[in-house]
Design a protein around this motif. Structure first.
Motif, mmCIF file in Angstrom:
data_model
loop_
_atom_site.group_PDB
_atom_site.id
_atom_site.type_symbol
_atom_site.label_atom_id
_atom_site.label_comp_id
_atom_site.label_asym_id
_atom_site.label_seq_id
_atom_site.Cartn_x
_atom_site.Cartn_y
_atom_site.Cartn_z
ATOM 1 N N TYR A 28 -36.716 64.851 86.856
ATOM 2 C CA TYR A 28 -36.258 63.695 86.445
ATOM 3 C C TYR A 28 -36.331 63.343 84.978
ATOM 4 N N ASP A 29 -37.286 63.556 84.528
ATOM 5 C CA ASP A 29 -37.962 63.090 83.167
ATOM 6 C C ASP A 29 -36.879 64.005 82.035
ATOM 7 N N ASP A 30 -36.905 65.479 82.500
ATOM 8 C CA ASP A 30 -36.106 66.246 81.634
ATOM 9 C C ASP A 30 -34.657 65.747 81.723
ATOM 10 N N ARG A 31 -34.229 65.271 82.616
ATOM 11 C CA ARG A 31 -32.879 64.952 82.787
ATOM 12 C C ARG A 31 -32.351 63.825 81.997
ATOM 13 N N PHE A 32 -33.300 63.363 81.061
ATOM 14 C CA PHE A 32 -33.025 62.133 80.204
ATOM 15 C C PHE A 32 -33.120 62.505 78.843
ATOM 16 N N LEU A 33 -31.882 62.838 78.130
ATOM 17 C CA LEU A 33 -32.085 63.716 76.867
ATOM 18 C C LEU A 33 -30.774 63.465 75.796
ATOM 19 N N ARG A 34 -31.429 63.743 74.692
ATOM 20 C CA ARG A 34 -30.063 63.594 73.828
ATOM 21 C C ARG A 34 -29.844 65.097 73.059
ATOM 22 N N ARG A 35 -31.006 65.431 72.559
ATOM 23 C CA ARG A 35 -30.916 66.989 72.051
ATOM 24 C C ARG A 35 -32.105 67.723 72.129
ATOM 25 N N LYS A 36 -31.473 68.904 72.777
ATOM 26 C CA LYS A 36 -32.707 69.693 73.352
ATOM 27 C C LYS A 36 -32.174 71.235 73.496
ATOM 28 N N VAL A 37 -33.124 72.309 73.567
ATOM 29 C CA VAL A 37 -32.626 73.637 73.648
ATOM 30 C C VAL A 37 -33.018 73.942 75.249
ATOM 31 N N LEU A 38 -32.225 73.982 76.130
ATOM 32 C CA LEU A 38 -32.239 74.429 77.605
ATOM 33 C C LEU A 38 -31.898 75.851 77.979
ATOM 34 N N THR A 39 -32.650 76.258 78.689
ATOM 35 C CA THR A 39 -32.308 77.719 79.448
ATOM 36 C C THR A 39 -31.770 77.562 80.841
ATOM 37 N N SER A 40 -30.734 78.121 81.299
ATOM 38 C CA SER A 40 -30.172 77.944 82.636
ATOM 39 C C SER A 40 -31.030 78.970 83.540
#
Length: 151
Positions: A28-40
């Motif tokens: 839930y906390d990680d689903r609130f973002l603007r700029r971030k590097v993610l890995t599928s």
């Protein structure tokens, strides 16, 4: 010999898609973002660069420059399941403390918090620790986030 620097694809677009090419599982906390590097979930790394901070939900998908879509999936997290005779009253007390809450017909789910747990127990709630995806209600108009008074 130096290796060339490779950059991750930059995603600036979000769409709703129930059949994405890949997924990324986020709390839930990680689903609130603007700029971030993610890995599928399959290992594709990409950079999210949105105009503004955004609250993402199950079914949202990042659109990569090559057209692939990476869908958002809620991750299981440590939650507190709340049941009891008067769920409406219990939900009111949770909301009065600005706690994000997932509302279902027979139960409520919140992130684990020992102070809120103690309060709900004193109000007669039946409490059980669970590990499940967390998708709380949005703001008053169906979107957004609930924030503490410290925002």
């Amino acid at each position: 010999m130096t290796q060339p620097i490779t950059q991750t694809p930059i995603c600036q677009t979000i769409v709703h898609d129930h059949h994405p090419d890949d997924t990324v599982t986020l709390t839930y906390d990680d689903r609130f973002l603007r700029r971030k590097v993610l890995t599928s979930d399959s290992g594709t790394q990409f950079t999210v660069d949105l105009e503004q901070t955004t609250s993402l939900n199950n079914g949202d998908a990042f659109v990569l420059p090559d057209g692939r879509k990476i869908g958002v999936r809620p991750a299981p997290e440590a939650l507190l399941e709340i049941t009891g005779q008067d769920l409406v009253r219990l939900a009111w007390h949770i909301g009065n403390r600005h706690m994000p809450c997932q509302v279902e017909p027979t139960r409520l789910l919140i992130q684990r918090d020992h102070v809120i747990r103690d309060m709900l127990g004193k109000l007669g709630a039946t409490l059980r620790e669970v590990d499940e995806p967390f998708t709380p209600e949005g703001g008053a108009y169906g979107h957004g986030r609930t924030h503490s008074h410290a925002h």
